[in-house]
Design an enzyme around this catalytic site. Sequence first.
Site, PDB file in Angstrom:
ATOM      1  N   GLN A 240       0.816  -1.207   0.000  1.00 18.61           N
ATOM      2  CA  GLN A 240       0.000   0.000   0.000  1.00 18.61           C
ATOM      3  C   GLN A 240       0.852   1.259   0.000  1.00 18.61           C
ATOM      4  O   GLN A 240       2.052   1.230   0.248  1.00 18.61           O
ATOM      5  CB  GLN A 240      -0.939   0.008   1.209  1.00 18.61           C
ATOM      6  CG  GLN A 240      -0.231  -0.244   2.532  1.00 18.61           C
ATOM      7  CD  GLN A 240      -1.181  -0.795   3.574  1.00 18.61           C
ATOM      8  OE1 GLN A 240      -2.388  -0.771   3.400  1.00 18.61           O
ATOM      9  NE2 GLN A 240      -0.643  -1.286   4.669  1.00 18.61           N
ATOM     10  N   HIS A 270     -11.250   3.261  18.138  1.00 16.51           N
ATOM     11  CA  HIS A 270     -10.474   2.204  18.782  1.00 16.51           C
ATOM     12  C   HIS A 270     -10.991   1.829  20.162  1.00 16.51           C
ATOM     13  O   HIS A 270     -10.927   0.668  20.557  1.00 16.51           O
ATOM     14  CB  HIS A 270      -8.982   2.590  18.817  1.00 16.51           C
ATOM     15  CG  HIS A 270      -8.350   2.526  17.459  1.00 16.51           C
ATOM     16  ND1 HIS A 270      -8.053   3.648  16.716  1.00 16.51           N
ATOM     17  CD2 HIS A 270      -8.007   1.455  16.694  1.00 16.51           C
ATOM     18  CE1 HIS A 270      -7.540   3.270  15.545  1.00 16.51           C
ATOM     19  NE2 HIS A 270      -7.495   1.957  15.508  1.00 16.51           N
ATOM     20  N   ASP A 294      -1.214  -0.156  12.906  1.00 23.66           N
ATOM     21  CA  ASP A 294      -0.965   1.200  13.422  1.00 23.66           C
ATOM     22  C   ASP A 294      -0.720   1.199  14.931  1.00 23.66           C
ATOM     23  O   ASP A 294      -0.334   2.221  15.506  1.00 23.66           O
ATOM     24  CB  ASP A 294      -2.115   2.145  13.048  1.00 23.66           C
ATOM     25  CG  ASP A 294      -3.468   1.593  13.460  1.00 23.66           C
ATOM     26  OD1 ASP A 294      -3.525   0.746  14.383  1.00 23.66           O
ATOM     27  OD2 ASP A 294      -4.485   2.008  12.869  1.00 23.66           O
ATOM     28  N   ASP A 314       0.163  -8.495  11.132  1.00 29.07           N
ATOM     29  CA  ASP A 314      -0.171  -7.539  10.077  1.00 29.07           C
ATOM     30  C   ASP A 314       0.703  -7.846   8.866  1.00 29.07           C
ATOM     31  O   ASP A 314       1.902  -8.057   8.987  1.00 29.07           O
ATOM     32  CB  ASP A 314       0.069  -6.100  10.555  1.00 29.07           C
ATOM     33  CG  ASP A 314      -0.546  -5.083   9.590  1.00 29.07           C
ATOM     34  OD1 ASP A 314      -1.501  -4.396  10.001  1.00 29.07           O
ATOM     35  OD2 ASP A 314      -0.079  -4.982   8.444  1.00 29.07           O
ATOM     36  N   ASP A 348       0.475 -12.822   6.178  1.00 25.24           N
ATOM     37  CA  ASP A 348      -0.920 -12.831   5.773  1.00 25.24           C
ATOM     38  C   ASP A 348      -1.714 -13.535   6.878  1.00 25.24           C
ATOM     39  O   ASP A 348      -1.407 -14.670   7.240  1.00 25.24           O
ATOM     40  CB  ASP A 348      -1.032 -13.596   4.454  1.00 25.24           C
ATOM     41  CG  ASP A 348      -2.383 -13.427   3.813  1.00 25.24           C
ATOM     42  OD1 ASP A 348      -3.375 -13.848   4.441  1.00 25.24           O
ATOM     43  OD2 ASP A 348      -2.451 -12.860   2.714  1.00 25.24           O
ATOM     44  N   ASP A 366      -9.058  -6.178  12.930  1.00 24.14           N
ATOM     45  CA  ASP A 366      -9.127  -4.810  12.414  1.00 24.14           C
ATOM     46  C   ASP A 366      -8.583  -4.764  10.984  1.00 24.14           C
ATOM     47  O   ASP A 366      -7.575  -4.137  10.714  1.00 24.14           O
ATOM     48  CB  ASP A 366      -8.288  -3.903  13.344  1.00 24.14           C
ATOM     49  CG  ASP A 366      -8.528  -2.427  13.063  1.00 24.14           C
ATOM     50  OD1 ASP A 366      -9.505  -2.105  12.375  1.00 24.14           O
ATOM     51  OD2 ASP A 366      -7.724  -1.599  13.531  1.00 24.14           O
TER      52      ASP A 366
END
Lengths: 504, 537
Positions: A240, A270, A294, A314, A348, A366
């Site tokens: 990304q 959150h 994040d 992540d 993944d 999330d």
Amino acid sequence: MDRKKNLSIFLLIAVFIISICGLVYELVAGALASYLLGDSVKQFSFIIGTYLFSMGVGSYLAKFIQKNLFDKFIEIELLIGMIGGLSSVLLFLLFQQVEHFQFILYFVVFLTGCLCGMEIPLLMNILKDRVQFKDLVSNVFAFDYIGALIASVLFPILLIPKLGVMGTSLFFGMINILVGVFLAFYLSDFLKRSTFIKIKAIVCFLVLTVVFIYSDKLLNYSENQLYGNNIIYKHTTPYQRIVLTTTGDDYQLFLNNNLQFNTKDEYRYHESLVHPAMSIAKNPKHILVLGGGDGLAAREILKYPSVEKITLVDLDEGMTKLFQTNEILRKHNSNSLNNPKLSIINMDAFIWLQEHHDLYDVIIVDFPDPSNYSLGKLYSTAFYKRLKSIMNQDCIIAVQTTSPYYAPKSYWCIYETIASIFPNPQAYHAYVPSFGEWGYCLFSPNSNIDFNQVNFKVAGLKFYDYNFSKMMDFADDMKKREVEINRLDNQILVRYFDEEWGKI
Amino acid sequence: MKNGEKSNWSRRNFLKSTFILGISSQFLHSCKQQANRIFLKLTGTKHVLGHRLRFPDFPIPAQEFHMPTMILGGGIAGLSAAYQFNETGFEHFILVEMENSVGGNSRSGQNKYSKFPLGAHYLPIPNASNKEIYNFLEKSKIVTGWTADQKPIFDEEQLTFSPQSRLFIKNYWQEGTIPEYSLTEEEKADFIRFFEQMKIFSKSRGNDGKYIFDIPTMFASKEHDFYSLDKITMEKWMQSQGYQSVDLFEYVNYCCRDDFGTGIKHTSAFAGIHYFSSRKHDYYPDDDHVLTWQEGNSRLVQHLKTYVEGKIKTNLLAYKIEIEQDKVKVYLYDSKNDKSIIYIVDKLIISSPQFVNQYLLPQRKTMTKVCQYAPWITATIVLKKFPPTVGAPLSWDNVIHAGKGLGYIYDQHQGLGQFQNPFVLTYYHSMDGPDLRVERQQLYDYSDKEWRDFIIEDLSTAHFEIEKEIESIEIFRLGHGMISPVVGYLSSNERKELEKPIDKKIFFAHSDLSGISIFEESFYRGIMAAKEVIDSI
């Protein structure tokens, strides 16, 4: 060959180069106009018309220039080089800023055309005493038209592919000025203010060269304008494009141009995602976060003293690295990603689930919204089945499930998909100003767990008050819809999502 | 909290960003063109070893072994025979394979990005009557259970993921492979009538009450008057029915090539209709799902192999078979050690194709002449990225309407992870023509570069300038890719003769005896042969 004869040949070569440059500026303006404004037929037609007309105006004005013809010729040459060469840079930068972009566009075209139009009459004036009239006219026009042909052929085939629009105009501006520089030295004897013109020519050349070298930076600068804020960080990972912007005291994070959070109100999102699950769970020790690179969900989780271990999975290492190292972002996630209790796995999530079998007390999911078939897999029955295999008996799971207001079918599709595997999932939602009404789903493999029973409260939350039942109520415009269950082999959720968010 | 707020994305912004992209990609473009070198590899079945059968000069056998039963050929039919032996508790057999691994047309390969099939790559939802297949699927955890109304529950991860298929037609990718995009009303009517007609065929039963079009064909009716359909081509039959739509002809041609190798000009009408009417969709009528895996039907091979553990012998080529009193003598050439051996067996299942068997049992040569095999290639393509296209997104099955090949499969589609560069595709092409031997010659005459150019030209129809994005192409050649049910084959006496066992000692099991090269046919040929062997003991 005597110098006189050479002079006229050099001047004709100058005509030739100038006509190439002139046509290139015209084509650049046409290309720019159709890129930026659309409707290429209309744009090209208008640009060519304006350009030819202004050349006429230029030709007419040329008759008022009677003295110091050589000086004037070179100065016009330099002026065209500057205006034409910088035209694309100028137009490109102004495009975002100014209201009357079209006016500026046509003004620049007019100016270039006008100056180009002056050149030939001026040159004929210079050469009229040196060459026979019939030779003069035919030679000048022959060179002019050959130049035009070469420019129009090279432009689409070679120039635009190799140099781009900005590079092309700058490059030809430089050539244009180079001709001026050459003439300034070659015609030194004929010039009235020869030194001044030489300096001017060299300065012009240097300016364009510098701009040419930095044209990439300029492009970047204009990209900054895109987000309407000051970009303070920009990074492209294999997965990304991450852009961090700031307005006043707030920061915004964009992933692939989609707003991920705004520090102004992300706590609402959150806190709603994490605290219901964490407070209902009994003494949660082992926590799994899927997505959430994040570190903001982790920041909330770490507020519970019972937590011993957080595993954060992540996909994007670029993302977690950024939130581990960037000062502003670390401050914002309370340095959660560097907490010794937390371990990061860049994998993944679905593949990770296939390979790992530790059990967890709370799982926070999330993921990005199911906007394509790739992400849609992470909301399928197959995914939730695999998730079930790593849950403790009393595990509590919270999943972000897109907006029940903007995308009610998508929202309830995720709910029904979860409901097909787990007993009594609880849909709930919260208002996050940057996003609007946002939805979640809370569930557990244990059907006896009471979602209204709070086991532990954290002090100092800004939004969530541990009154979970308050978030369970859905107004009529967000009420449950008739939807199918999302499976890998139907991916119905992606279709709902596309249909609903596509409308907005 | 992801796509929550659409950023302020005006037309101006949009144009500008595409402009920036345009400029930067142009720069990249010219650099890439220079660096573009596609890695090529040309492989295939062991046709050179196989060809030695034509002029046998194998070493004199050095050893003799005894074994009650032998299965010759480790394709699906042979493995299914072994599976059936295992089911009945019969253990005294070995399975012999000429290649270095079993699987036949259902083998697979693997590169650093993905597994990929080298041939057969999916199994449609079997008909309810195929109880033995369901039993096998249940054992292999492909069917995970049964619903209250007795429908099989398939493992979601083994069904094709959505989006299943797309078709490139009139410069647009539409969803699904049946042409729909920009058809005229007349054309649509042709398609509707065609499928209605196929539905009627699907329900048709012979005088013995059995379906005329069924899978496996051995269970279909033998008493019907549809044999005339085997005497004309599918194309002729469609013309005789008054079909006009060019797209319909093209679509049916594609389907025939996909399943039979040959298109409508050579496939018999009976086989063509069989394609559309033999699957009964008993359980899920509106569902066109198939079972598939990244490695294709090699997954099914792995399941079947678990029942034959320790009984498989590879790199053994049978070159002669003799019947001696109550025994069968099988001469085998061990290509790894360059020596020959003899196995003396009581029962032999020959599950190799008839074009091989003609050398083992020369007396059958006159009959095996009728078997025609279409040559195939599969090509595994590694692609850095896809050039942009319009319409439906990348799917599992991607077909180019009226293309030269049969389209391509996106191999990583069945992966659970996020779609990622580079992409691994398997391109399929069957070589169709009036004389398949000529096509086979062509298959081997073509160099790797000629095949590369052929594939790139075909794919470029749908993917402009795809060449620049290709990292490697691995071409796998199958000289005898599959049996083609050309006009007359299914109803021929020769085919019926070929099915028959010899002397209660030699039994035959291969899908070419059915004339249709699909998993179910091979599977049933295998288990029925095994049953016959056991019955004959």
